[in-house]
Scaffold this motif. Structure first.
Motif, PDB file in Angstrom:
ATOM      1  N   PHE A   1       0.825  -1.209   0.000  1.00 10.54           N
ATOM      2  CA  PHE A   1       0.000   0.000   0.000  1.00 10.54           C
ATOM      3  C   PHE A   1       0.854   1.252   0.000  1.00 10.54           C
ATOM      4  CE2 PHE A   1      -3.639   2.584   0.756  1.00 10.54           C
ATOM      5  CZ  PHE A   1      -3.268   3.550   1.667  1.00 10.54           C
ATOM      6  N   ALA A   2       1.895   1.263   0.835  1.00  9.44           N
ATOM      7  CA  ALA A   2       2.739   2.467   0.944  1.00  9.44           C
ATOM      8  C   ALA A   2       3.399   2.778  -0.407  1.00  9.44           C
ATOM      9  CB  ALA A   2       3.787   2.300   2.028  1.00  9.44           C
ATOM     10  N   ASN A   3       3.870   1.730  -1.085  1.00  7.06           N
ATOM     11  CA  ASN A   3       4.520   1.943  -2.388  1.00  7.06           C
ATOM     12  C   ASN A   3       3.545   2.529  -3.397  1.00  7.06           C
ATOM     13  OD1 ASN A   3       6.940   0.920  -1.518  1.00  7.06           O
ATOM     14  ND2 ASN A   3       6.535  -1.162  -2.241  1.00  7.06           N
ATOM     15  N   ARG A   4       2.345   1.963  -3.431  1.00  7.48           N
ATOM     16  CA  ARG A   4       1.345   2.443  -4.396  1.00  7.48           C
ATOM     17  C   ARG A   4       0.959   3.891  -4.085  1.00  7.48           C
ATOM     18  NH1 ARG A   4      -0.659  -2.428  -3.169  1.00  7.48           N
ATOM     19  NH2 ARG A   4      -2.421  -1.631  -1.996  1.00  7.48           N
ATOM     20  N   THR A   5       0.840   4.171  -2.799  1.00  4.32           N
ATOM     21  CA  THR A   5       0.448   5.533  -2.408  1.00  4.32           C
ATOM     22  C   THR A   5       1.532   6.533  -2.795  1.00  4.32           C
ATOM     23  OG1 THR A   5      -0.778   4.625  -0.544  1.00  4.32           O
ATOM     24  CG2 THR A   5      -0.284   6.971  -0.465  1.00  4.32           C
ATOM     25  N   LEU A   6       2.785   6.181  -2.542  1.00  2.00           N
ATOM     26  CA  LEU A   6       3.881   7.086  -2.890  1.00  2.00           C
ATOM     27  C   LEU A   6       3.950   7.289  -4.406  1.00  2.00           C
ATOM     28  CD1 LEU A   6       6.563   5.912  -0.334  1.00  2.00           C
ATOM     29  CD2 LEU A   6       5.558   8.182  -0.469  1.00  2.00           C
TER      30      LEU A   6
ATOM     31  N   ARG B   1       1.471   7.252  -6.401  1.00  2.00           N
ATOM     32  CA  ARG B   1       0.375   8.174  -6.735  1.00  2.00           C
ATOM     33  C   ARG B   1       0.724   9.604  -6.336  1.00  2.00           C
ATOM     34  NH1 ARG B   1      -6.079   7.335  -5.724  1.00  2.00           N
ATOM     35  NH2 ARG B   1      -5.696   5.316  -6.666  1.00  2.00           N
ATOM     36  N   VAL B   2       1.372   9.744  -5.205  1.00  4.22           N
ATOM     37  CA  VAL B   2       1.784  11.078  -4.760  1.00  4.22           C
ATOM     38  C   VAL B   2       2.744  11.697  -5.773  1.00  4.22           C
ATOM     39  CG1 VAL B   2       3.193  12.292  -3.043  1.00  4.22           C
ATOM     40  CG2 VAL B   2       1.407  10.735  -2.287  1.00  4.22           C
ATOM     41  N   ARG B   3       3.694  10.889  -6.231  1.00  3.57           N
ATOM     42  CA  ARG B   3       4.680  11.411  -7.191  1.00  3.57           C
ATOM     43  C   ARG B   3       3.988  11.808  -8.487  1.00  3.57           C
ATOM     44  NH1 ARG B   3       7.270   6.228  -6.556  1.00  3.57           N
ATOM     45  NH2 ARG B   3       8.287   6.262  -4.549  1.00  3.57           N
TER      46      ARG B   3
ATOM     47  N   ARG C   1       0.911  12.766  -8.953  1.00  6.51           N
ATOM     48  CA  ARG C   1       0.094  13.974  -8.795  1.00  6.51           C
ATOM     49  C   ARG C   1       0.940  15.231  -8.653  1.00  6.51           C
ATOM     50  NH1 ARG C   1      -4.920  12.892  -6.365  1.00  6.51           N
ATOM     51  NH2 ARG C   1      -5.733  11.018  -7.372  1.00  6.51           N
ATOM     52  N   SER C   2       2.129  15.038  -8.067  1.00 10.87           N
ATOM     53  CA  SER C   2       2.940  16.239  -7.878  1.00 10.87           C
ATOM     54  C   SER C   2       3.911  16.425  -9.036  1.00 10.87           C
ATOM     55  CB  SER C   2       3.678  16.195  -6.544  1.00 10.87           C
ATOM     56  OG  SER C   2       4.232  14.938  -6.302  1.00 10.87           O
TER      57      SER C   2
ATOM     58  N   ARG D   1       6.289  14.556 -10.053  1.00  8.87           N
ATOM     59  CA  ARG D   1       7.682  14.233  -9.760  1.00  8.87           C
ATOM     60  C   ARG D   1       7.890  12.755 -10.064  1.00  8.87           C
ATOM     61  NH1 ARG D   1       9.301  13.957  -4.770  1.00  8.87           N
ATOM     62  NH2 ARG D   1       7.274  14.040  -3.752  1.00  8.87           N
TER      63      ARG D   1
ATOM     64  N   LYS E   1      -3.700   2.350 -14.834  1.00  7.63           N
ATOM     65  CA  LYS E   1      -4.879   2.073 -14.000  1.00  7.63           C
ATOM     66  C   LYS E   1      -5.854   3.247 -14.032  1.00  7.63           C
ATOM     67  CE  LYS E   1      -4.260   1.639  -9.586  1.00  7.63           C
ATOM     68  NZ  LYS E   1      -3.875   1.199  -8.256  1.00  7.63           N
TER      69      LYS E   1
ATOM     70  N   ARG F   1      -9.475   2.786 -16.185  1.00  9.11           N
ATOM     71  CA  ARG F   1     -10.783   2.807 -15.525  1.00  9.11           C
ATOM     72  C   ARG F   1     -11.738   3.752 -16.237  1.00  9.11           C
ATOM     73  NH1 ARG F   1      -9.216   3.037  -9.249  1.00  9.11           N
ATOM     74  NH2 ARG F   1      -8.885   0.841  -8.953  1.00  9.11           N
TER      75      ARG F   1
ATOM     76  N   ARG G   1       6.671   8.146   3.945  1.00  3.67           N
ATOM     77  CA  ARG G   1       6.403   6.701   3.988  1.00  3.67           C
ATOM     78  C   ARG G   1       6.183   6.258   5.442  1.00  3.67           C
ATOM     79  NH1 ARG G   1       7.579   1.798   1.235  1.00  3.67           N
ATOM     80  NH2 ARG G   1       8.327   2.927  -0.583  1.00  3.67           N
TER      81      ARG G   1
ATOM     82  N   ILE H   1       2.707   7.087   6.369  1.00  7.61           N
ATOM     83  CA  ILE H   1       1.749   6.153   5.743  1.00  7.61           C
ATOM     84  C   ILE H   1       1.712   4.844   6.525  1.00  7.61           C
ATOM     85  CG2 ILE H   1       1.220   4.767   3.687  1.00  7.61           C
ATOM     86  CD1 ILE H   1       2.560   6.955   2.001  1.00  7.61           C
TER      87      ILE H   1
ATOM     88  N   GLN I   1      -5.588   5.287  -0.450  1.00  2.00           N
ATOM     89  CA  GLN I   1      -4.472   5.987  -1.105  1.00  2.00           C
ATOM     90  C   GLN I   1      -4.789   7.468  -1.242  1.00  2.00           C
ATOM     91  OE1 GLN I   1      -2.831   4.394  -4.782  1.00  2.00           O
ATOM     92  NE2 GLN I   1      -3.608   2.374  -4.234  1.00  2.00           N
TER      93      GLN I   1
ATOM     94  N   VAL J   1      -2.808  10.944  -0.209  1.00  2.00           N
ATOM     95  CA  VAL J   1      -2.446  11.902  -1.260  1.00  2.00           C
ATOM     96  C   VAL J   1      -2.976  13.293  -0.905  1.00  2.00           C
ATOM     97  CG1 VAL J   1      -2.885  12.561  -3.668  1.00  2.00           C
ATOM     98  CG2 VAL J   1      -2.278  10.210  -3.110  1.00  2.00           C
TER      99      VAL J   1
END
Lengths: 152, 194
Positions: free
Chosen positions: A74-79, A81-83, A85-86, A88, A102, A106, B21, B24, B50, B54
């Protein structure tokens, strides 16, 4: 008879009010008057004491009911997504590709599926509009030859 | 806020990915419990989870520390979860992956573990509750917030939260009794389902 019904209704009304106090006692401070009233009801009524135990058991069961953990990674996927969106893109190329895929997939998957079905249906009912050889890149003659091959 | 947490937050604000991280991983299970509690075990849960982090990342520079990071994240999670519920209702579409399923098997349980079975039943009952009752029960009983904190997070009067807690619990009782009755009925009918 009517008097008896009135009395019974009043008793039920009192019970309902005390029951409300009982529920309230778990989540808020009662006034002194309310606390004494509730204690008196609990002292005289075994049913109320059982009700209190049932409410306690329910609250405990809710508190300990299982929550679902997020899928591993989860943490990897979230990071990732953060990158994204920003803006980076410092994650791995695979992470970025799948994250983008993904999100885009959708949005268009349903529309594409509907269009494909509509196109296929239209094509079946209007055979001349889209010739077979255009769809399959092979003419009827070529199909005939293919079907004569030994494997068939 | 604790000093250690304050430090991690400052590092995350400065773009330290490892610090974010850490945040999270620290709050992942709390947020999953909240989101799952409100939305059930559906495919959207991971996505909402997620998105919670974010949104926190996007607003991290505005976070002043008036509340703890956990509380702030929970507020975001609740808003996103409630929006998702509204979206489902609006679309009125049925996708199996949108519907709350049964919770996953409890790794603590063995075959025929009654306590694990009871937990599954309770979770199923929660999903059958009206969302306005479910949300207060999740925050107050599962997440452990006080009634005042729950009222603040949901921006509701305290009286409304108390009323919903009482009505939610009463309704849960009815739901659980009806689930129990159905199970006993299946066993009694001897139709092989019990």
């Amino acid at each position: 008879m009517i008097k008896e019904m009135d009395i019974k209704e009043k008793e039920m009304d009192v019970d309902r009010k005390v029951l409300k106090l009982l529920y309230r006692s778990f989540d808020a401070e009662l006034t002194e008057k309310q606390r004494l009233r509730l204690e008196a009801a609990l002292a005289v009524s075994a049913e109320f004491r059982r009700e209190k135990d049932r409410i306690l058991a329910l609250r405990k069961a809710i508190a300990h009911s299982p929550g679902r953990a997020f899928r591993p990674g989860f943490a990897n996927r979230t990071l990732a997504r953060v990158r994204l969106r920003s803006g980076r893109p410092t994650g791995s190329a695979a992470d970025l590709f799948f994250e983008n895929f993904k999100i885009v997939f959708r949005r268009i998957a349903l529309v594409s599926a509907v269009l494909l079905v509509a196109l296929a249906a239209y094509s079946l009912t209007h055979r001349d509009l889209i010739p077979k050889d255009a769809v399959y890149y092979a003419s009827d003659v070529a199909f005939g030859r293919i079907l004569q091959l030994p494997v068939f | 806020m604790e000093t250690a947490e304050q430090e991690i937050l400052e590092r995350a604000k400065n773009g330290d990915e490892l610090a974010f991280r850490t945040i999270i991983e620290k709050y992942e299970s709390r947020i999953s419990a909240t989101v799952t509690g409100i939305l059930g075990f559906s495919a959207d849960v991971d996505d909402i989870g997620q998105e919670t982090f974010v949104r926190f990342y996007q607003s991290i520079h505005r976070f002043r520390g008036d509340s703890s990071i956990g509380t702030y994240l929970t507020k975001i999670a609740i808003n996103l979860s409630l929006n998702e519920l509204k979206r489902r209702k609006r679309k009125e579409r049925f996708r199996p992956e949108d519907m709350p399923g049964d919770p996953p098997p409890d790794p603590r349980s063995g075959e025929g573990d009654r306590a694990a079975d009871a937990r599954v039943v309770v979770q199923r009952g929660l999903q059958m509750l009206d969302p306005k009752f479910r949300t207060v029960l999740v925050l107050r009983l599962m997440d452990g917030y006080s009634t005042k904190e729950t009222a603040k997070m949901l921006r509701l009067p305290l009286g409304t939260v108390l009323s919903r807690l009482a009505r939610g619990q009463a309704r849960m009782r009815e739901i659980l009794e009806s689930i129990d009755d159905k199970r006993d009925g299946y066993k009694g009918e001897g139709d092989g389902r019990g």
